[in-house]
Design an enzyme around this catalytic site. Structure first.
Site, mmCIF file in Angstrom:
data_model
loop_
_atom_site.group_PDB
_atom_site.id
_atom_site.type_symbol
_atom_site.label_atom_id
_atom_site.label_comp_id
_atom_site.label_asym_id
_atom_site.label_seq_id
_atom_site.Cartn_x
_atom_site.Cartn_y
_atom_site.Cartn_z
ATOM 1 C CG ASP A 1 -66.760 -76.108 77.097
ATOM 2 O OD1 ASP A 1 -66.025 -75.718 77.900
ATOM 3 O OD2 ASP A 1 -65.438 -77.213 76.747
ATOM 4 C CD GLU B 1 -62.479 -78.771 76.695
ATOM 5 O OE1 GLU B 1 -61.424 -78.711 77.514
ATOM 6 O OE2 GLU B 1 -63.301 -78.852 77.516
ATOM 7 C CG HIS C 1 -61.333 -79.759 82.035
ATOM 8 N ND1 HIS C 1 -61.823 -78.443 82.050
ATOM 9 C CD2 HIS C 1 -61.270 -80.539 83.903
ATOM 10 C CE1 HIS C 1 -61.525 -77.899 83.385
ATOM 11 N NE2 HIS C 1 -61.341 -79.227 84.101
ATOM 12 C CG ASP D 1 -66.818 -79.063 80.158
ATOM 13 O OD1 ASP D 1 -67.194 -79.911 81.151
ATOM 14 O OD2 ASP D 1 -65.326 -78.887 80.107
#
Length: 586
Positions: A27, A29, A168, A173
């Site tokens: 994942d 960000e 998040h 995540d």
């Protein structure tokens, strides 16, 4: 005693068990949604295999630009947190080493993978091209609206009771996505999906019954040829061809096969019979013959070659055009074949548009004792029926039509072109379109007949093409019918193979010209193969000619014009190739 060497089956044949697959669930960000304009702020990943965690990767990333306030609120990542973090140039090489050749998994994978690829390109690092799985896609197939209102990671985390709540942050995540992945794999396992290949192609459109029938492909050869799906009574349901029979049949049990009627066919199938062939052309010909013989209900094309239509200029005192199903050696001139009566009627109308050929269907006396019809009053017929036109005068008109069908047709074609331009100049565009369609039907039929004639009338042609391995594939064609094929290995004397091919090839009786000794589809398929670049005529018993002023040149010009205007018409008989490379001899 010589022991045969063992051959290791490939993963594509066996499938990779999911328990043996290494997954890296990741994942990212970022500072926004555009991979080209925004930057990565955090990377998190978990490596798992067989349900066991093998490692984790987590780091903040200095994006080199301020993080928007709303992103900081969403992720909790602030500018001070990333101020001392490494830049992506330091993170990416380490992350690529971490993922290795593992299968990459992400929720909405396109977003994360696009960011990784863009950053690899910026850093001039090669993207390893790992297999990618998207848990969103799988969830849409397996999680119903009754279980979750949507397929967001937070919703799926509640369905599968993940150990970590997604918030998040990249690692959290990724950890939640691991539990979601395992939950989805457990569900598809109950539906008979146990390999990576099956998981990647999984779709709810493929029923468990269809998946359970994938064993039908297990014993099939990985070779070119024909495959025949059969029902419980041994009757063919569907016949197809492939350069790799096993690989193609396996596709019928995966999401790559999306035709509804094929799903129905697979449900009825109980066996698949392979027919291995020397060459691709042999496989295509065998497919056509089997379809014509058995007429399987799930094949749509080539089931009724006997329904082909021919355009006939009759052999009588006052010839006329007729549409027939049978070609005879009766002195008449033929053109075609047509795959439908409507297209044949368009070709007839094209001739009548510019040539005053009689349109009545009765047999006329040379004495002209009949009565004229309204076409004579309109100037569209010379009225040979009532004696106004002599047999000799009419014969010249008939010869013009005959030349258009089997030789130099420029007079008829030019007249149609003039008619077309005149209608367009008068802004009668709908009438011009009708003449255009008729003209194309006539030209294509005449071109087809003229191009097939050398094949149909040649007692034997031996043609050759290079194989990918560097040898030769030889094909024997007799009167337009595929009679046999063989393959000569590299660095071998081809003469012995050609001699053996001649001896073993099918004996073919001479047909009634211009009809070949095979269906028109078979002869056309052979012709298209022979017209490919690199195919050479080794020997020919016959004459390979095409009229200089024939319809083939006019057809190419017309087809080019239609393509340039973006106004191509969909014809049933549009199988004629638009390019005709010359054949070379060896």
């Amino acid at each position: 005693m010589t022991v045969p060497a063992a051959i290791q089956s490939t993963f594509d044949d066996l499938g990779t068990p999911l328990a043996d697959v290494t997954f890296v669930v990741l994942d990212l960000e970022t500072t926004g949604g555009s991979a080209t304009e925004c930057q990565i702020t955090e990377v998190g990943a978990v490596k798992v295999r067989g349900g066991q965690q093998l490692g984790e990767f987590q780091t903040l990333v200095n994006p080199g630009e301020p993080i928007p306030a709303f992103i900081s609120v969403l992720t909790g990542i602030t500018n001070p947190m990333v101020a001392t973090a490494p830049h992506i140039g330091s993170v990416m090489p380490a992350f690529l080493e971490f993922i290795g050749d593992a299968v990459l998994v992400a929720h909405n994978a396109r977003f994360d993978i696009t960011f990784l690829k863009v950053n690899c390109e910026r850093l001039q690092l090669p993207w390893p091209g790992n297999v990618v799985l998207d848990t969103v896609h799988l969830a849409r197939q397996l999680v119903t609206r009754d279980e979750a209102p949507n397929h967001k990671l937070s919703s799926l985390a509640r369905v599968f009771s993940t150990r970590v709540t997604p918030d998040h942050r990249a690692l959290h995540d990724a950890q939640a996505t691991v539990d979601v992945l395992h939950g989805l794999i457990e569900r598809v396992g109950n539906l008979g999906v146990h390999t990576l290949e099956e998981l990647r192609s999984y779709t709810s459109r493929i029923t468990p019954d269809q998946r359970r029938k994938r064993f039908l492909a297990d014993s099939l050869p990985s070779a070119p040829g024909v495959y025949v799906f059969k029902d419980e009574h041994g009757e063919p349901l569907y016949i197809g061809t492939s350069i790799d029979i096993k690989r193609r049949v396996r596709n019928y049990f995966t999401a790559s096969e999306q035709r509804t009627r094929m799903a129905e066919m697979v449900r009825l199938a109980t066996s698949v019979t392979p027919i291995v062939c020397h060459t691709t052309l042999e496989a295509q010909v065998r497919e056509l013959r089997l379809i014509a013989e058995h007429k399987p209900r799930y094949n749509r094309r080539s089931r009724h070659p006997e329904r082909a239509m021919w355009l006939k200029l009759t052999a009588e005192v006052f010839p006329r055009l007729s549409i027939v199903r049978t070609v005879r050696d009766d002195g008449a001139t033929y053109a075609g074949p047509f795959t439908s009566r409507s297209v044949a009627e368009q070709a007839v109308a094209a001739v009548h548009e510019v040539v005053p050929l009689r349109q009545c269907t009765g047999r006329l006396s040379s004495k002209g004792t009949g009565s004229a019809c309204v076409l004579a009053e309109m100037g569209r017929c010379g009225a040979p029926c009532d004696g106004r036109q002599s047999p000799d005068d009419y014969a010249e008109i008939a010869r013009r039509v005959a030349r258009a069908l089997d030789g130099d047709g420029h007079q008829v074609i030019d007249a149609l072109g003039d008619r077309l331009r005149a209608l367009a100049a008068d802004q009668r565009f709908e009438d011009a379109a009708v003449v255009r369609d008729r003209m194309l039907a006539l030209v294509r039929a005449a071109a087809r007949a003229q191009r097939l004639t050398p094949l149909a009338t040649s007692p034997e042609i031996i043609a050759a093409a290079r194989t990918p391995a560097g040898g030769w594939e030889f094909t024997c064609v007799r009167y337009g019918r595929f009679a046999g094929a063989t393959v000569c290995p590299p660095r071998s004397d081809p003469r012995g193979f050609i001699a053996a091919l001649r001896e073993s090839a099918e004996h073919v009786e001479r047909p009634e010209a211009p009809v070949p000794a095979a269906t028109h589809e078979e002869t056309e398929k052979i012709l298209r193969w022979m017209e490919q670049p690199g195919v050479r005529i080794v020997d020919i018993d016959g004459v390979w000619v095409c009229p200089v002023g024939g319809a083939a040149g006019a057809q190419e010009s017309l087809d080019d014009t239609m393509t340039d205007r973006g106004d191509a018409v969909d014809f049933d008989d549009s199988t004629i190739s638009r390019r005709r490379p010359g054949l070379r001899a060896i």
